[in-house]
Structure formats: structure tokens, C-alpha cells
Design an enzyme around this catalytic site. Structure first.
Site, PDB file in Angstrom:
ATOM      1  N   GLU A  79       0.814  -1.207   0.000  1.00  0.00           N
ATOM      2  CA  GLU A  79       0.000   0.000   0.000  1.00  0.00           C
ATOM      3  C   GLU A  79       0.851   1.261   0.000  1.00  0.00           C
ATOM      4  O   GLU A  79       0.455   2.284  -0.568  1.00  0.00           O
ATOM      5  CB  GLU A  79      -0.956  -0.002   1.196  1.00  0.00           C
ATOM      6  CG  GLU A  79      -2.110  -0.984   1.074  1.00  0.00           C
ATOM      7  CD  GLU A  79      -1.713  -2.429   1.327  1.00  0.00           C
ATOM      8  OE1 GLU A  79      -0.589  -2.667   1.815  1.00  0.00           O
ATOM      9  OE2 GLU A  79      -2.526  -3.323   1.018  1.00  0.00           O
ATOM     10  N   HIS A 114     -10.670  -6.212   8.467  1.00  0.00           N
ATOM     11  CA  HIS A 114     -11.114  -5.692   7.172  1.00  0.00           C
ATOM     12  C   HIS A 114     -12.344  -4.810   7.333  1.00  0.00           C
ATOM     13  O   HIS A 114     -12.825  -4.253   6.368  1.00  0.00           O
ATOM     14  CB  HIS A 114     -11.522  -6.832   6.238  1.00  0.00           C
ATOM     15  CG  HIS A 114     -10.406  -7.739   5.829  1.00  0.00           C
ATOM     16  ND1 HIS A 114      -9.648  -8.443   6.723  1.00  0.00           N
ATOM     17  CD2 HIS A 114      -9.940  -8.069   4.595  1.00  0.00           C
ATOM     18  CE1 HIS A 114      -8.758  -9.185   6.069  1.00  0.00           C
ATOM     19  NE2 HIS A 114      -8.910  -8.964   4.779  1.00  0.00           N
TER      20      HIS A 114
END
Lengths: 375, 314
Positions: free
Chosen positions: B49, B118
Site C-alpha cells: 500500500e 477488514h
């Protein structure tokens, strides 16, 4: 979403017939899991799942003919993590508008929070109330003005002292008297009943205070309701077994009301000693604070100075006070004749919120009965 | 769809992220784009990321308009360094010479039985960073219009996509290239008794609660700020001025959540309009539970109705 089409089952055939589904909508299937049995012109064939996913739709039922290349089954392969429920038939029905409709102008009063809380407490409706603050803001004063309060006493006008007077700020006991009397007068529902005790039969004159204290003790036994505290917030009263008697003492520095504890349990000698000690302490302004508190009944023998009847002030939370006026010789009807007898005028004040007139009069009658005994 | 439109009409728009190309993205948001626009404009990246956000900064500095996908909001933390230290301050650092027209798309919130890390709603972390916008749409149509606006905006936008809404309901959306305004709240339902401010997937429960309250004679106004930073102060204050009561609903934890900022806004500038204390209905101050319990964490219709009832009882 992925659609699996009926493959050519390897035999160059244009179609197959569904024999039986092994999966149903919503099932999670794994790669190679048998999904459906179909029959071709030549054989019964199990069709395996080509990939993993959740079954969304089955095209055709048992017995239906499906053409090679036609849709057979829909998979939801929506996410690699978690599970997305199949899209429902539900439509997003909404009428979102950008921003907020500001046409609906508030008719409600804008108010500072404390004013709103006070308004609720005093049951003042803020709607339509004109506020005096900035942009019509409702303030505490606005609420107070529109509340139906018992008319607050107007602030006493500042006195323009005429020439020649001497300014004396009230201090100590005088200041305390001002406060407590104002409060007592606001709080109590004062009633007073008056009568005389004919004390002509007394063997020894004088000693009024001791006789009055004894009479109060007996009256409390006859009618305990006056030896009590009243709590208006809780709508309750406490009736006491013991008597803690507050006795008014006049001094140049002001009024003191020291308390003699457990009057009912003390001998006349002890009472006389306690009374003397309190009087002396009051005159030298040396009464301990705890000796000024928590009385259950009050006595004021103002008759040592002057005065016949009075309206003594009850001090909450106590509910009664007995006032004794100046003993005098008075014309009394004795049998058929009029005789001159020594008489003591008595004034009993009580808080009518808590004490009935009947209780007060029975109490006073018991006081008089004891006072009239020869000794 | 919005990405497709904008790529079609603006050659500087590129899409990057893990699995956005061949696979079409973790939630298929970029499905088919690589086939249409090729590998140069739709680039698969490694699972990194920090790299994705760093690439986006670099591309933006060279005139592209990258739309980067982070697979879940819970994976944005390695990207925060680039977001905080470069993306958000490119404009001020270069005294306006460069802006940073990046959109960071991230699935947001829980409710789809994904692992718990998540599923969190940590928009408050992003809202605290000056220099970036935080946008969270609550319907397919608003997702389309706001994503177009986000791509066209010259400054960085964090675009949070509530996962529950990907498939919750069907809505026909015209692919007409019409953007919706950023920094503007939406009134999802007009009402007069209480204002409920909510966003993202919590609009589902909130609108249901509002419908239920309506049958009980309570008229609730539902406001979706849509842009969570900067907030549409005026819209929220105007609604509270109208109703006099405020309930804030959000999925993320309560402590220092976006709800606290909204409550502070109304306390600072709308206090005199309030008839009752502000109430918040939020996730709990604990980590998101494992997925079997996630609906015990996410505020339910009943909790919202109860909060409104308590507010009205004041």
C-alpha cells in the site's frame, strides 16, 4: 457475477437435458463440485463447478433442454474476502436532495440551555416567547419574567437616611435573625391560638420558666404532634420522643435561642442550672454552635418584660412555639362571683401545614391544665 | 462506471492498485477497465500500500490523475505515510505550484462477514488530517456522482466505499458523466422533529429507523454529510435549527469519532437551537469483533429508535 454456460460436453452435441440440480441458489460451491446432472443423447454427465463461488441463479429446471453455450448457472464471485449477499430485488428508493431545506424557518424560541432547563422546571412554554438576548435569544431573565412565580418581593428601596440617624449594619445574631425570620415567614403557614392559665392556686409564686417547661413536657405527652419536624420536600414529619427545647434569650447583642436537651429527662434543678448557664453564655456571646441547633420545640417567655398575647414565629423545621405573656391579676369568674386571680396569657403558634388546629388546641389545653395545678 | 466514464473523457486518469487489472478489483469495482483502456492506464501493483500511494503521488506530480484502490480500509495504514507526509501537503509545500489530484478508493466498514480487521470504520483518522477530503457515499447514484467529482477535483480525496452497499440494493444509475458536489450534505429524508446525521452503510439502518418512527408519529430528518471532511457545517446547523434535536449515527467507535466533531460543531454554533442534549449511536469502543458478532457491533435500528425516543423525551 460470472455466468457459466453449458459447455460442449465433448460429443459435438447441440443440447442437453437437465436431469437434476445438486446445488441451489445461495449455495457456496467449490471447484470441481458436481453441480448438475444432464443427459445428452448419449450419456448421463455430471457437470462440475468451474470455480468457487456462491450460486446466484440456476437457468432451467429438471427436464428443461439447454442449448450448448446457453447460460446454465450464475455465480457471485463478488469478493475474495467475506461474503456479499446477492443483490436483493429491493430498489434504492430515495429522494435525496443536496443541502438542507432552509425555508422551514424555526418558530421555536432559541434559548440558552440553562434558560431551557429553567423553563422546563417552571413549566414555561418557550414557543413564541420573545427573547431579549441577541437575535431574540431567550435568556434566564426572559423565562423568569414569563413564569408565574409567587411575586418576588420587590427589592426594598434604598433608604435615604434622614439626617441625624446612625447607620448600624446588622451583624452577628441580628443579621442571622433577619435572615432566618424572613425565611421562616416565607415558609411556614403560621397560626396562633391564645388563652390564659389561671395560676391563682399556685402555692409558691414565681419560677415561671420551670413550670412552663414542665407543662410543655406534659403537653407533648398528651399531643406529640407539636414536638416534631416537618419536611415539605418529602411531605413527611418526624415526631420526637425526646424534647430539645429552644429558649429565647434577649441580649443587647440580639436574640439568642439556645437549646436545652432532653427536657423531659431533667430534674427541676438540672433545668434551672441549664437555663442559667445558657443565659449567661448568651450574654457573653459564648454559646457553642451545637447548642443553637436541632431543637424540637420552642419557648419564649417574653412576659418577663411586657406584653400579653403575641404571634410568635415558628422556626422550621420545628412546628410549634409557645409564648408566655406577663402574669397579671385579672378579673375571673369564680363560681357566681368575680375574683381577682393571677393569670398567665399564653400564645401557641404552630405551622398549619403540618399541625392541625385540633392538635394545637389539645396541646394548649394540656399546657394550661398543668400550669393551673397548685404545684 | 464513473472511473470508466472519466477514463474515456480524460486521458490523464489512470487506475492503479492490487488486482485492479486482470481481476477487476477485490469488489469488482474496476472490472473490465483494463480490457478497455489497456495495461498502461490500468496497472496492477504489488501487495504494497505504501507503494500504491507513493506511485499515486508521483503520477499526480507529473500530471496524471491516479485513482488508486486499497483493498480494504484496514490496509491503508502503510499508505498513511505517503498520504500525510506528501499527498495532503503537496499544495502547501509547493506554495500552490503542484496540487495532488489523487483519489484513494477504499472499501469501508463491516457487515459482509470479512475478517474483523477488514471491517473497521476508521474515517475519523483520515478526517483529522488537514489537506485531504474524505468522502463516503451512501447509494450507487451518489457513489457515481461523487467519485466523478473526486476524480475531477484537483486535490486528494479519500473515497470510502461502504462494503455493505456494493450489493445491498439495486439502483439504476445513468452513466451520464454528471458529478455531484463535494462538501455538500444530502437530505435523505426531510423531517421536523429530530435531525439524524449519518453516512455510508449506516444510512440503511437509519432510514429504516426513520420509517419506523414515522409510523409512531415522529418526523425524523436524515442528513448524510457525504463529505466527512470538510463537513457541510451550514446544512447540519440549518437542520438542527429546524428540528432542535440531534442524533448522530456512525459505525465506527465512539471515542473521538466523526460524531464527536459534529456534536462539537453543533455545541459551538447551534447550542441555542438545541432542545435536548445531543445523542450518539455508534460502534463500541473496542476492536471490531469477529464476523459472527459484527452485527452486535454495528448500530441496529432499535438502538437508533431508542436514542431518538430518549432525545424526544427530554
Amino acid at each position: 457475477m460470472a455466468t457459466f454456460k453449458l459447455p460442449d460436453l465433448g460429443e459435438g452435441l447441440a443440447e442437453a437435458q437437465i436431469v437434476e440440480w445438486h446445488v441451489k441458489v445461495g449455495d457456496r460451491v467449490a471447484v470441481d463440485q458436481p453441480m448438475v446432472s444432464v443427459e445428452t443423447a448419449k450419456a448421463l454427465v455430471e457437470v462440475p463447478a468451474p470455480f468457487s463461488g456462491i450460486v446466484c441463479a440456476l437457468h432451467g429446471a429438471a427436464g428443461d433442454i439447454v442449448a450448448t453455450g446457453a447460460a446454465l448457472i450464475d455465480f457471485d464471485d463478488g469478493t475474495v474476502v467475506g461474503s456479499l449477499p446477492a443483490t436483493g430485488g429491493e430498489e434504492f428508493i430515495e429522494a435525496a436532495t443536496i443541502g438542507v431545506n432552509r425555508d422551514a424557518a424555526p418558530t421555536r424560541g432559541r434559548a440558552v440551555p440553562t434558560a431551557r432547563a429553567l423553563a422546563r422546571h417552571l413549566r414555561v412554554d418557550l414557543d413564541g416567547l420573545a427573547g431579549s438576548g441577541r437575535d431574540g435569544l431567550i435568556t434566564l431573565d426572559d423565562v423568569l419574567r414569563s413564569a408565574r412565580l409567587p411575586t418576588a418581593p420587590a427589592a426594598p428601596p434604598k433608604l435615604a437616611a434622614p439626617a441625624g440617624g446612625i447607620l448600624q449594619p446588622l451583624r452577628g445574631a441580628r443579621r442571622w435573625m433577619s435572615r432566618s425570620m424572613t425565611l421562616a415567614r416565607e415558609q411556614t403557614a403560621l397560626s396562633t391560638v391564645c388563652d390564659d392559665a389561671d395560676i391563682q392556686a399556685w402555692r409558691q409564686p414565681g419560677g415561671y420558666m420551670l413550670r412552663l417547661m414542665r407543662a410543655l413536657v406534659r403537653a407533648c405527652r398528651a399531643e406529640p404532634a407539636l414536638n416534631a419536624w416537618y419536611d415539605p420536600a418529602e411531605d413527611s414529619r418526624v415526631i420526637f420522643e425526646h424534647i430539645d427545647l429552644a429558649v429565647a434569650v434577649d441580649t443587647p447583642a440580639g436574640l439568642f435561642v439556645p437549646v436545652i436537651r432532653n427536657v423531659e429527662a431533667k430534674s427541676p434543678q438540672e433545668l434551672a442550672a441549664a437555663l442559667l448557664a445558657h443565659k449567661q453564655a448568651a450574654h457573653r456571646r459564648g454559646i457553642a454552635p451545637e447548642d443553637l441547633r436541632d431543637f424540637t420545640l420552642m419557648l419564649s417567655n417574653y412576659g418577663t418584660l411586657a406584653g400579653r398575647y403575641a404571634t410568635p414565629q415558628v422556626m422550621p423545621p420545628a412546628v410549634a412555639i409557645l409564648g408566655a405573656g406577663k402574669v397579671r391579676r385579672d378579673a375571673v369568674v369564680a363560681g357566681e362571683a368575680i375574683e381577682a386571680h393571677l393569670c398567665m396569657p399564653l400564645s401557641l403558634s404552630f405551622d398549619h401545614r403540618c399541625v392541625t388546629g385540633g392538635e394545637a388546641c389539645r396541646f394548649l389545653a394540656a399546657v394550661i391544665a398543668d400550669m393551673q395545678a397548685p404545684e | 462506471m464513473a472511473q470508466g466514464w472519466e477514463m474515456q473523457h480524460d486521458e490523464s486518469v489512470v487506475v492503479i492498485g492490487q488486482d485492479v487489472g486482470a481481476n477487476g478489483g477485490v469488489f469488482r469495482a474496476t472490472a473490465g477497465l483494463q480490457r478497455r483502456f489497456g495495461e498502461r492506464r490500468v496497472q496492477d501493483t504489488p501487495l504494497a500500500e505504501a507503494t500504491i500511494s507513493g506511485m499515486a503521488v508521483g503520477m499526480a506530480a507529473h500530471g496524471l490523475k491516479p485513482v488508486a484502490e486499497i483493498q480494504f480500509m484496514g490496509f491503508m495504514y502503510p499508505a498513511l505515510d505517503q498520504i500525510v507526509n506528501h499527498m495532503s501537503r503537496m499544495r502547501t509545500r509547493t506554495r500552490g505550484r503542484l496540487s495532488c489530484p489523487v483519489v484513494m478508493r477504499m472499501p469501508h466498514g463491516g457487515g459482509i462477514h470479512a475478517p474483523e480487521h477488514h471491517s473497521e470504520s476508521t474515517e475519523a483518522m483520515l478526517c483529522h488530517i488537514p489537506g485531504i477530503r474524505v468522502v463516503c457515499p451512501s447509494s450507487p447514484a451518489r457513489a457515481y456522482g461523487l467519485l466523478l467529482a473526486a476524480i475531477r477535483d484537483p486535490d486528494p480525496v479519500m473515497f470510502l466505499e461502504p462494503v455493505r452497499l456494493y450489493r445491498a440494493m439495486r439502483q439504476e444509475v445513468a452513466d451520464d458523466g454528471r458529478a455531484l458536489p463535494l462538501d455538500a450534505a444530502f437530505t435523505l429524508r426531510a423531517g421536523s422533529d429530530v435531525t439524524i446525521v449519518t453516512w455510508g452503510a449506516m444510512t440503511i439502518e437509519t432510514l429504516r429507523a426513520a420509517a419506523l418512527l414515522d409510523t409512531q408519529g415522529v418526523s425524523a430528518e436524515v442528513i448524510d454529510p457525504a463529505t466527512l471532511s470538510p463537513l457541510d457545517d451550514a446544512a447540519i446547523l440549518a437542520s438542527v435549527a429546524k428540528t432542535g434535536r440531534l442524533v448522530i449515527v456512525h459505525e465506527g467507535a465512539r471515542n473521538v469519532g466523526v460524531g464527536a466533531e459534529i456534536a462539537a460543531l453543533v455545541a459551538e454554533r447551534g447550542l441555542y437551537d438545541l432542545q435536548a442534549p445531543i445523542r450518539r449511536v455508534t460502534g463500541f469502543d473496542t476492536v471490531m469483533p469477529l464476523f459472527k458478532l459484527e452485527y452486535d457491533y454495528i448500530p441496529c435500528v432499535q438502538r437508533i429508535v431508542d436514542a431518538v425516543r430518549l432525545t424526544l423525551a427530554e
